[in-house]
Design a protein around this motif. Structure first.
Motif, PDB file in Angstrom:
ATOM      1  N   LEU A 146       0.854  -1.191   0.000  1.00 36.09           N
ATOM      2  CA  LEU A 146       0.000   0.000   0.000  1.00 36.09           C
ATOM      3  C   LEU A 146       0.893   1.245   0.000  1.00 36.09           C
ATOM      4  O   LEU A 146       1.972   1.201  -0.600  1.00 36.09           O
ATOM      5  N   ARG A 147       0.511   2.282   0.744  1.00 40.05           N
ATOM      6  CA  ARG A 147       1.193   3.555   0.521  1.00 40.05           C
ATOM      7  C   ARG A 147       2.632   3.587   1.035  1.00 40.05           C
ATOM      8  O   ARG A 147       3.017   2.834   1.901  1.00 40.05           O
ATOM      9  N   PHE A 148       3.410   4.455   0.386  1.00 34.74           N
ATOM     10  CA  PHE A 148       4.825   4.671   0.726  1.00 34.74           C
ATOM     11  C   PHE A 148       4.893   5.449   2.050  1.00 34.74           C
ATOM     12  O   PHE A 148       4.231   6.468   2.223  1.00 34.74           O
ATOM     13  N   PHE A 149       5.738   4.924   2.971  1.00 32.68           N
ATOM     14  CA  PHE A 149       5.880   5.585   4.272  1.00 32.68           C
ATOM     15  C   PHE A 149       7.094   6.497   4.304  1.00 32.68           C
ATOM     16  O   PHE A 149       7.100   7.529   4.959  1.00 32.68           O
ATOM     17  N   GLY A 150       8.163   6.059   3.616  1.00 27.23           N
ATOM     18  CA  GLY A 150       9.398   6.843   3.640  1.00 27.23           C
ATOM     19  C   GLY A 150      10.601   5.950   3.394  1.00 27.23           C
ATOM     20  O   GLY A 150      10.441   4.758   3.106  1.00 27.23           O
ATOM     21  N   VAL A 205      13.517   1.160   1.865  1.00 23.80           N
ATOM     22  CA  VAL A 205      12.289   1.954   1.735  1.00 23.80           C
ATOM     23  C   VAL A 205      11.232   1.257   2.581  1.00 23.80           C
ATOM     24  O   VAL A 205      11.370   0.071   2.892  1.00 23.80           O
ATOM     25  N   CYS A 206      10.217   2.016   2.960  1.00 20.86           N
ATOM     26  CA  CYS A 206       9.206   1.455   3.851  1.00 20.86           C
ATOM     27  C   CYS A 206       7.818   1.731   3.275  1.00 20.86           C
ATOM     28  O   CYS A 206       7.520   2.860   2.873  1.00 20.86           O
ATOM     29  N   PHE A 207       7.012   0.671   3.228  1.00 17.26           N
ATOM     30  CA  PHE A 207       5.634   0.797   2.737  1.00 17.26           C
ATOM     31  C   PHE A 207       4.679   0.211   3.771  1.00 17.26           C
ATOM     32  O   PHE A 207       5.051  -0.687   4.525  1.00 17.26           O
ATOM     33  N   LEU A 251       7.481  -5.624   9.810  1.00 24.48           N
ATOM     34  CA  LEU A 251       7.655  -5.016  11.141  1.00 24.48           C
ATOM     35  C   LEU A 251       6.337  -4.479  11.671  1.00 24.48           C
ATOM     36  O   LEU A 251       5.418  -4.177  10.900  1.00 24.48           O
ATOM     37  N   GLU A 252       6.272  -4.329  12.991  1.00 24.59           N
ATOM     38  CA  GLU A 252       5.095  -3.754  13.657  1.00 24.59           C
ATOM     39  C   GLU A 252       4.870  -2.338  13.132  1.00 24.59           C
ATOM     40  O   GLU A 252       5.819  -1.527  13.080  1.00 24.59           O
ATOM     41  N   LEU A 253       3.643  -2.042  12.724  1.00 24.01           N
ATOM     42  CA  LEU A 253       3.316  -0.699  12.246  1.00 24.01           C
ATOM     43  C   LEU A 253       3.127   0.237  13.430  1.00 24.01           C
ATOM     44  O   LEU A 253       2.478  -0.118  14.412  1.00 24.01           O
ATOM     45  N   CYS A 254       3.741   1.416  13.342  1.00 23.73           N
ATOM     46  CA  CYS A 254       3.567   2.434  14.400  1.00 23.73           C
ATOM     47  C   CYS A 254       2.830   3.607  13.766  1.00 23.73           C
ATOM     48  O   CYS A 254       3.420   4.375  12.994  1.00 23.73           O
ATOM     49  N   GLU A 255       1.556   3.694  14.044  1.00 28.68           N
ATOM     50  CA  GLU A 255       0.651   4.639  13.347  1.00 28.68           C
ATOM     51  C   GLU A 255       1.092   6.092  13.488  1.00 28.68           C
ATOM     52  O   GLU A 255       0.792   6.897  12.629  1.00 28.68           O
ATOM     53  N   ASN A 256       1.763   6.429  14.591  1.00 30.05           N
ATOM     54  CA  ASN A 256       2.130   7.848  14.770  1.00 30.05           C
ATOM     55  C   ASN A 256       3.593   8.135  14.469  1.00 30.05           C
ATOM     56  O   ASN A 256       4.190   9.049  15.047  1.00 30.05           O
ATOM     57  N   ARG A 257       4.155   7.322  13.527  1.00 27.31           N
ATOM     58  CA  ARG A 257       5.519   7.567  13.041  1.00 27.31           C
ATOM     59  C   ARG A 257       6.535   7.576  14.176  1.00 27.31           C
ATOM     60  O   ARG A 257       6.495   6.694  15.019  1.00 27.31           O
ATOM     61  N   SER A 258       7.417   8.573  14.239  1.00 25.76           N
ATOM     62  CA  SER A 258       8.462   8.518  15.273  1.00 25.76           C
ATOM     63  C   SER A 258       8.464   9.800  16.099  1.00 25.76           C
ATOM     64  O   SER A 258       7.777  10.772  15.802  1.00 25.76           O
TER      65      SER A 258
HETATM   66  C1  LIG Z   1       1.119   5.068   9.558  1.00 25.57           C
HETATM   67  O1  LIG Z   1       2.468   4.724   9.795  1.00 25.57           O
HETATM   68  C2  LIG Z   1       3.432   5.524   9.212  1.00 25.57           C
HETATM   69  C3  LIG Z   1       3.150   6.604   8.388  1.00 25.57           C
HETATM   70  C4  LIG Z   1       4.199   7.338   7.840  1.00 25.57           C
HETATM   71  C5  LIG Z   1       3.860   8.472   6.957  1.00 25.57           C
HETATM   72  O2  LIG Z   1       2.735   8.920   6.965  1.00 25.57           O
HETATM   73  N1  LIG Z   1       4.823   8.925   6.140  1.00 25.57           N
HETATM   74  C6  LIG Z   1       4.543  10.051   5.244  1.00 25.57           C
HETATM   75  C7  LIG Z   1       4.257   9.521   3.858  1.00 25.57           C
HETATM   76  C8  LIG Z   1       4.044  10.686   2.881  1.00 25.57           C
HETATM   77  N2  LIG Z   1       5.227  11.596   2.886  1.00 25.57           N
HETATM   78  C9  LIG Z   1       4.984  12.715   1.946  1.00 25.57           C
HETATM   79  C10 LIG Z   1       5.479  12.117   4.242  1.00 25.57           C
HETATM   80  C11 LIG Z   1       5.756  10.989   5.219  1.00 25.57           C
HETATM   81  C12 LIG Z   1       5.525   7.006   8.141  1.00 25.57           C
HETATM   82  C13 LIG Z   1       5.800   5.924   8.961  1.00 25.57           C
HETATM   83  C14 LIG Z   1       4.754   5.164   9.485  1.00 25.57           C
HETATM   84  N3  LIG Z   1       4.891   4.075  10.305  1.00 25.57           N
HETATM   85  C15 LIG Z   1       5.974   3.248  10.512  1.00 25.57           C
HETATM   86  C16 LIG Z   1       7.190   3.356   9.797  1.00 25.57           C
HETATM   87  C17 LIG Z   1       8.206   2.490  10.172  1.00 25.57           C
HETATM   88  C18 LIG Z   1       7.995   1.561  11.196  1.00 25.57           C
HETATM   89  C19 LIG Z   1       6.773   1.477  11.839  1.00 25.57           C
HETATM   90  N4  LIG Z   1       5.795   2.320  11.475  1.00 25.57           N
HETATM   91  C20 LIG Z   1       9.210   0.856  11.366  1.00 25.57           C
HETATM   92  C21 LIG Z   1       9.430  -0.224  12.357  1.00 25.57           C
HETATM   93  N5  LIG Z   1      10.099   1.312  10.499  1.00 25.57           N
HETATM   94  N6  LIG Z   1       9.508   2.315   9.779  1.00 25.57           N
HETATM   95  C22 LIG Z   1      10.218   3.009   8.811  1.00 25.57           C
HETATM   96  C23 LIG Z   1      11.242   2.365   8.108  1.00 25.57           C
HETATM   97  C24 LIG Z   1      11.951   3.097   7.148  1.00 25.57           C
HETATM   98 CL1  LIG Z   1      13.186   2.302   6.266  1.00 25.57          CL
HETATM   99  C25 LIG Z   1      11.681   4.426   6.866  1.00 25.57           C
HETATM  100  C26 LIG Z   1      10.664   5.060   7.588  1.00 25.57           C
HETATM  101  C27 LIG Z   1      10.345   6.488   7.272  1.00 25.57           C
HETATM  102  C28 LIG Z   1      10.935   7.415   8.297  1.00 25.57           C
HETATM  103  C29 LIG Z   1       9.929   7.661   9.391  1.00 25.57           C
HETATM  104  N7  LIG Z   1      10.396   7.765  10.586  1.00 25.57           N
HETATM  105  O3  LIG Z   1       8.738   7.757   9.135  1.00 25.57           O
HETATM  106  C30 LIG Z   1       9.937   4.364   8.550  1.00 25.57           C
END
Ligand SMILES: COc1cc(C(=O)NC2CCN(C)CC2)ccc1Nc1cc2c(cn1)c(C)nn2-c1cc(Cl)cc(CCC(N)=O)c1
Length: 298
Positions: free
Chosen positions: A27-31, A37-39, A102-109
């Motif tokens: 699904l959507r790209f997370f970063g 890369v993370c989706f 990996l476990e999804l963390c809805e509120n990022r970091s």
């Molecule tokens: C709903 O969960 C997430 C959402 C988002 C998000 O909304 N990112 C947006 C996407 C659109 N762009 C424009 C802005 C960032 C980002 C991360 C989420 N969750 C999320 C991300 C996760 C994890 C758990 N849960 C784990 C574990 N590893 N990673 C992981 C791994 C990598 Cl390699 C890179 C990143 C991106 C950097 C970051 N800190 O977000 C994350």
């Protein structure tokens, strides 16, 4: 956009774990982070959602010890099981990529929380620090040093619980008193003994947590400057200022963690008994409004 290696990863719309016979929808790209890369990915049978971390094999062949580093990261992470550590569900590969579920963390970091809030209250800091210290205590009891504890590696789930993630620089202490001499990678909140390569161990993580706590209460990291060289000089000199806005018990705890001499830094378990944590009520819950504004004063 930096032309980081992660940009060249191509990820199919469906991911097949043929060993476990699981099909994931991408699904959507997370970063992205480093080589990965993370989706958002969904198990098509259970509809469960995960964070899929994907590394292209072509990168691993080109970059000399990247394959060993990824193997080390997965070997360490998959053995861990704690409420404040990101759950490692599984990994699989196909002809082009390696996939880590990996476990999804809805509120990022906490990095995003920090960028949004800048300075948080003592009340919130207690809630986060308690969980970070519980997670690090678990890692150290299992002889693991994380070595890259920073806001971006402290993930937040839907309840704002802290989940320590990204074991890309982690290592295992094999015998009592072992001091690691080298670290290939550039940790964000790196301790002086890592920079001078005199040998480092669990205390390097305590230094990093001190930098995290300082950043949360002051609004910026303790040794931040315009250049990496200047930042490294300040770290080696332990040259930072403690602003008056930080309360005495938090000041005491940060100063204890940012001791130049690693032996002088308290272990995670001792930090859990510091007045800043022990002397006050630790919130068991924070409303998600704390992502954007301070809770009413307690
Ligand atoms: C709903 O969960 C997430 C959402 C988002 C998000 O909304 N990112 C947006 C996407 C659109 N762009 C424009 C802005 C960032 C980002 C991360 C989420 N969750 C999320 C991300 C996760 C994890 C758990 N849960 C784990 C574990 N590893 N990673 C992981 C791994 C990598 Cl390699 C890179 C990143 C991106 C950097 C970051 N800190 O977000 C994350």
């Amino acid at each position: 956009m930096s032309s980081k290696p992660a940009d060249t990863v191509n990820v199919p719309a469906m991911l097949v774990d043929s060993k476990k016979n699981v099909l994931y929808e991408r699904l959507r790209f997370f970063g992205k982070g480093g080589y990965a890369v993370c989706f958002k990915i969904k198990d098509t049978k259970t509809d469960k959602i995960f964070a899929g971390k994907i590394v292209s094999k072509s990168l691993l062949i080109k970059e000399h010890n990247q394959r060993e580093k990824l193997t080390q990261e997965m070997m360490i992470h998959q053995t861990l099981d704690h409420k404040n550590i990101v759950k490692f569900l599984s990994f699989f590969e196909d002809a082009i990529n390696i996939y880590i579920v990996l476990e999804l963390c809805e509120n990022r970091s906490m990095m995003e929380l920090h960028q949004r809030r800048r300075v948080i209250t003592d009340y919130e800091c207690r809630f986060y620090m308690y969980q970070i210290l519980e997670g690090v205590k678990y890692l150290h009891e299992n002889n693991i040093i994380h070595r890259d504890l920073k806001l971006g590696n402290l993930f937040l789930n839907d309840q704002l619980n802290v989940k320590i993630g990204d074991f890309g620089l982690a290592t295992r202490i094999e015998f009592d008193g072992e001091r690691k001499k080298t670290l290939c990678g550039t940790p964000n909140y790196v301790a002086p003994e890592v920079l001078t390569e005199i040998g480092h161990s669990f205390e390097a993580d305590i230094w990093s947590i001190g930098c995290v706590m300082y950043a949360l209460l002051v609004g910026r990291p303790p040794f931040e400057t315009k250049t990496l060289r200047e930042t490294y000089r300040k770290i080696k000199m332990c040259d930072y200022k403690m602003p008056k806005i930080v309360c005495p018990s938090a000041t005491e705890m940060i100063i204890a963690m940012l001791q130049s001499n690693p032996q002088k830094r308290p272990c995670a378990n001792k930090l859990l008994h510091f007045d800043f944590i022990k002397g006050h009520h630790i919130p068991s819950f924070l409303p998600s409004s704390c992502l954007t504004m301070a809770p009413r004063s307690h």
